[in-house]
Design an enzyme around this catalytic site. Structure first.
Site, short mmCIF file in Angstrom:
data_model
loop_
_atom_site.label_atom_id
_atom_site.label_comp_id
_atom_site.label_asym_id
_atom_site.label_seq_id
_atom_site.Cartn_x
_atom_site.Cartn_y
_atom_site.Cartn_z
N CYS A 1 44.99 50.20 44.64
CA CYS A 1 45.18 50.52 43.22
C CYS A 1 45.07 52.02 42.99
O CYS A 1 45.85 52.60 42.23
CB CYS A 1 44.14 49.77 42.38
SG CYS A 1 44.30 50.03 40.60
N CYS B 1 39.37 42.65 40.72
CA CYS B 1 39.56 42.55 39.27
C CYS B 1 40.50 41.42 38.88
O CYS B 1 40.34 40.82 37.81
CB CYS B 1 40.06 43.88 38.71
SG CYS B 1 41.72 44.36 39.25
#
Length: 392
Positions: A95, A193
């Site tokens: 990410c 997440c």
């Protein structure tokens, strides 16, 4: 601004430093959860509201930018593909590489901003020639330089990390409370997440075809079955459901995943120790070390190798670094063009390193760069039966 205390305080310090600051929250899912599950997950609707409240207290503009399609393609789909290939990826590192310091930075620069400022615990410093380097944060317990090891020299030119010299997370929370930020005592997010309930195996089972297969020991003997090899990772002990005990009565651990044959290889804990890592797609967080120059020059051919150089190698976000020597080798790629491969030989063995993990190299506190582990093995023992090397 993720909606957490670190990014809120980082934004506040940037304002205090005289920067023209705009708060941005990244929408990474088209269907975000309304509420967090304890301290699991991030980037929910609740988090975006917390970020908005912090921006309001600081008196800065606030926007939500939709990066859900990029996040799905570059992080979530990559995560699934890596597990399907028998590897264990780090989605937070991906990410940072693909979203926060690529897609976000690209859009910021296009809109006229100078830098992306985040609440990561790491430090950017300039060397004697004015080139930027990435270093560990002052608080080693919270240091996040490992997950920033993918940043390039060009990206480091546009990064601000205001929490670099903060001695502890407690100080950040105290500062947030003094500033009247409602996130001062908000729990840290953890785990993946996009899998907020923490059930990675169950989540993968909905996206990868899981087929029952065989569990073999290091001699190749079938000792059990599994519901799907792709849900396992090197070093795993729980969930094997092996009916036949080991001859010595000791627990067995996953040594290798073989996605092509849908097999899981298990063995004693001692066989998890590896002392050589070979990494693909190496990158440099700043200027490459001088020893790498011969391999990185235009026209270098497959088979060439650089001189070795001393490093500290780290394979987990909060793992201990291990002294090692590293060098680059040029290997022939699929299209015939030579590709660099990072070879790291450890002075002390590491336990249970899985293909897909990232090995990040340090010299002192400085991050040199990283590579994705392609193979991890012990130079002192042969490969397990029927395989082509642990991690292959």
């Amino acid at each position: 601004m993720s909606g957490g205390v670190d990014s809120a305080v980082a934004a506040a310090r940037a304002v205090d430093a005289g920067h023209d600051v705009t708060g941005v929250h990244l929408a990474l899912s088209r269907t975000p959860g309304t509420l967090r599950t304890g301290s699991r997950g991030c980037c929910t609707i609740e988090d975006s509201r917390d970020a908005w409240r912090a921006a309001d207290v600081l008196g800065i503009p606030y926007y939500v930018w939709d990066f859900s399609e990029r996040f799905q393609a570059d992080v979530v789909d990559d995560f699934v593909a890596e597990y399907a290939a028998g590897r264990t990826p780090n989605p937070c590192l991906r990410c940072n590489e693909k979203i926060k310091f690529a897609a976000l930075l690209e859009k910021a620069l296009a809109l006229g901003f100078d830098a992306v400022c985040t609440g990561h615990y790491a430090k950017v410093v300039q060397d004697a020639d004015g080139r930027r380097e990435l270093h560990r944060a002052a608080d080693w317990a919270k240091d996040q330089s490992y997950v920033l090891g993918v940043l390039t020299a060009e990206q480091l030119e546009h990064v601000l990390l205001p929490l670099a010299d903060t001695p502890s997370k407690a100080e950040v929370r105290a500062e947030a409370a003094r500033r009247g930020l409602s996130v001062a005592q908000k729990p840290d997010s953890h785990d993946i997440c996009f899998i907020p309930d923490g059930d990675t195996r169950g989540w993968l089972a909905e996206r990868i075809e899981m087929r029952e297969g065989e569990i073999r020991d290091v001699e190749g003997t079938v000792v059990g079955t599994h519901p799907g090899a792709n849900a396992f990772t090197v070093g795993q002990r729980k969930g094997l459901r092996i009916g036949t005990p080991a001859p010595d009565g000791k627990p067995r651990f996953v040594l290798e995943i073989r996605p092509k044959t849908n097999e899981v290889v298990v063995g004693p804990e001692s066989m998890l120790a590896v002392d050589e890592l070979r990494g693909i797609r190496p990158s440099w967080a700043g200027a490459p070390v001088p020893e790498a120059a011969p391999v990185l020059r235009p026209g270098a051919a497959a088979g060439e190798a650089s001189a070795s150089f001393p490093v500290l190698a780290q394979v987990r976000a909060h793992g201990d670094p291990v002294a090692a020597r590293a060098h680059l080798e040029l290997v022939e790629g699929d299209g015939g063009a030579p590709l660099p491969e990072l070879v790291v030989r450890l002075e002390e063995p590491l336990r249970g390193v899985a293909p897909g993990q990232s090995v990040v190299l340090y010299q002192g506190t400085r991050v040199l760069g990283q590579a994705t582990v392609d193979r991890a093995h012990s130079l002192a023992r042969p490969d397990v039966a029927g395989g082509s090397g642990a991690g292959r």
